[in-house]
Design an enzyme around this catalytic site. Structure first.
Site, mmCIF file in Angstrom:
data_model
loop_
_atom_site.group_PDB
_atom_site.id
_atom_site.type_symbol
_atom_site.label_atom_id
_atom_site.label_comp_id
_atom_site.label_asym_id
_atom_site.label_seq_id
_atom_site.Cartn_x
_atom_site.Cartn_y
_atom_site.Cartn_z
ATOM 1 N N ARG A 1 49.032 -21.515 -0.049
ATOM 2 C CA ARG A 1 49.163 -20.071 0.219
ATOM 3 C C ARG A 1 49.356 -19.402 -1.139
ATOM 4 N NH1 ARG A 1 52.434 -16.861 4.839
ATOM 5 N NH2 ARG A 1 50.584 -17.582 5.920
ATOM 6 N N HIS B 1 42.346 -15.571 5.509
ATOM 7 C CA HIS B 1 43.340 -16.368 6.242
ATOM 8 C C HIS B 1 42.552 -17.156 7.309
ATOM 9 C CE1 HIS B 1 47.126 -17.743 7.481
ATOM 10 N NE2 HIS B 1 47.680 -16.656 7.963
ATOM 11 N N GLN C 1 44.109 -19.046 10.370
ATOM 12 C CA GLN C 1 44.641 -18.070 11.324
ATOM 13 C C GLN C 1 43.523 -17.622 12.279
ATOM 14 O OE1 GLN C 1 47.906 -16.209 11.495
ATOM 15 N NE2 GLN C 1 46.951 -15.781 13.459
ATOM 16 N N ASP D 1 47.460 -6.136 12.507
ATOM 17 C CA ASP D 1 48.267 -6.863 11.520
ATOM 18 C C ASP D 1 49.096 -5.824 10.763
ATOM 19 O OD1 ASP D 1 49.289 -8.747 9.731
ATOM 20 O OD2 ASP D 1 47.477 -8.824 8.495
ATOM 21 N N CYS E 1 48.669 -11.426 14.364
ATOM 22 C CA CYS E 1 48.881 -12.722 13.700
ATOM 23 C C CYS E 1 50.362 -12.982 13.437
ATOM 24 C CB CYS E 1 48.087 -12.771 12.403
ATOM 25 S SG CYS E 1 48.536 -11.467 11.250
ATOM 26 N N ARG F 1 48.402 -22.031 16.236
ATOM 27 C CA ARG F 1 48.330 -22.385 14.812
ATOM 28 C C ARG F 1 48.574 -23.893 14.656
ATOM 29 N NH1 ARG F 1 49.527 -18.566 11.133
ATOM 30 N NH2 ARG F 1 48.380 -19.993 9.798
HETATM 31 N N1 CP Z 1 50.583 -15.466 10.651
HETATM 32 C C1 CP Z 1 51.134 -16.099 9.591
HETATM 33 O O1 CP Z 1 50.443 -16.614 8.725
HETATM 34 O O2 CP Z 1 52.484 -16.121 9.597
HETATM 35 P P1 CP Z 1 53.416 -16.647 8.408
HETATM 36 O O3 CP Z 1 53.244 -15.677 7.263
HETATM 37 O O4 CP Z 1 54.799 -16.652 8.944
HETATM 38 O O5 CP Z 1 52.956 -18.009 8.003
HETATM 39 N N1 NVA Z 2 48.000 -9.563 5.974
HETATM 40 C C1 NVA Z 2 49.274 -10.243 6.009
HETATM 41 C C2 NVA Z 2 49.168 -11.459 6.866
HETATM 42 C C3 NVA Z 2 50.464 -12.200 7.060
HETATM 43 C C4 NVA Z 2 50.294 -13.433 7.887
HETATM 44 C C5 NVA Z 2 49.711 -10.599 4.609
HETATM 45 O O1 NVA Z 2 48.865 -10.997 3.789
HETATM 46 O O2 NVA Z 2 50.896 -10.453 4.314
#
Ligand code: CP
Ligand code: NVA
Length: 302
Positions: A100, A127, A130, A221, A260, A288
């Site tokens: 990440r 993502h 997801q 989101d 999400c 997930r």
């Molecule tokens: N949806 C998602 O990726 O959640 P987290 O940021 O908690 O991993």
């Molecule tokens: N768009 C959001 C998604 C979190 C799962 C972010 O990047 O923070």
């Protein structure tokens, strides 16, 4: 060796297979307890996470493998040693890198210099895992992807881009309702649109909420993604018309509502909708785990 960096790497058949395998794993997890026996993966996160970190760790455990969490939130990646040297070290000990990251280029560099599969667990642009769990959830609730129409409301971000990519590959019609200047990435949109044309579905972006009619799925989101320091209150004025609330659910005729997560209740989604009978947000969160089991078993050689 295959990576999951953008979501463009896999064919329609492969997406369907990943989702179908995840459904089988969901139904019968014990059957897969030795699938990746003795394997391991590094879970490298530059940003916070609840769902993604937890589900990757549990997915590895359920497959008989081990996950090592590397907390890179203090900005260590590329500082103490170079990104290529991170990749080269970790490739000697592990069978997969789950990352990440702030910049998509970091994942591309890990993949180019390491020798094990790299999985994107969220970047500035994508993502993809997801989106796979999201479409698995759509299939569970609507039965198939045929003629499905998904409306995304709010900020065009990494999640939006991945919904477009995976939607185009799976043949789902996706319309993004975003304020002017806040749509999805245009290059990703154009590339996904070419695939959509071949698969007989359409992708659209508009700011015109009067077009929000006859959709099956409503999706939203956060209005402020991780790494963006704009206070949530400050963006309220721009995004409030795109909030998912009882009126938008009614106008769209949506059968299911998705997010999400994490949700900012009262901002992109109201409590009544999030907790209402059309909400499938916790099914998405659960899926997930199953998608990660399926993905890991596809990408890591047993
Ligand atoms: N949806 C998602 O990726 O959640 P987290 O940021 O908690 O991993
Ligand atoms: N768009 C959001 C998604 C979190 C799962 C972010 O990047 O923070």
């Amino acid at each position: 060796m295959r990576h999951l960096l953008t979501g463009f790497e896999f064919s329609k058949e492969e997406y369907e297979d990943i989702i179908d395998t995840a459904s089988k794993m969901k139904a019968n997890p014990a059957l897969y307890s030795d699938t990746l026996k003795g394997k391991s993966a590094a879970i490298m996160f530059e940003k916070p996470s609840l769902r993604t970190r937890t589900t990757f760790e549990i997915a590895l455990f359920r497959l008989g493998a081990h996950g090592v969490y590397l907390d890179l939130q203090s900005g260590d990646l590329g500082k103490r040693e170079s990104i290529p040297d991170y990749a080269r070290n970790l490739s000697r000990w592990t069978d997969c890198l789950v990352g990440r990251v702030f910049a998509q280029s970091t994942l591309e560099e890990l993949a180019a210099t390491g020798s094990v599969p790299v999985i994107n667990a969220l970047s500035d642009l994508y993502h993809p895992a997801q989106a796979m769990a999201d479409y698995m959830t759509v299939k569970e609730h609507l039965g198939s992807f045929e003629n499905v129409k998904l409306a995304y409301l709010g900020d065009g971000n990494n999640v939006t881009n991945s919904l477009l990519v995976a939607g185009a590959i799976l043949g789902v019609n996706v319309t993004c309702f975003c304020p002017l200047g806040h749509g999805p990435d245009i290059q990703i949109f154009n590339k996904a649109s070419e695939i959509a044309r071949k698969h007989g579905c359409t992708l659209n972006v508009t700011d015109d909420l009067s077009l929000l009619k006859n959709y099956d799925v409503l999706y939203t989101d956060t209005w402020v993604s991780m790494g963006d320091n704009t206070p949530l209150d400050a963006v309220k004025k721009i995004y409030m018309p795109y909030q998912i609330n009882a009126q938008t659910v009614e106008a769209s005729s949506a059968k299911i509502v998705m997010h999400c997560l994490p949700a900012h209740r009262g901002f992109e989604i109201t409590d009544d909708v999030m907790d209402g009978d059309k909400s499938v947000v916790f099914d998405e969160a659960e899926n997930r785990l199953h998608i990660h089991m399926s993905l890991l078993s596809k990408l890591i050689k047993a």
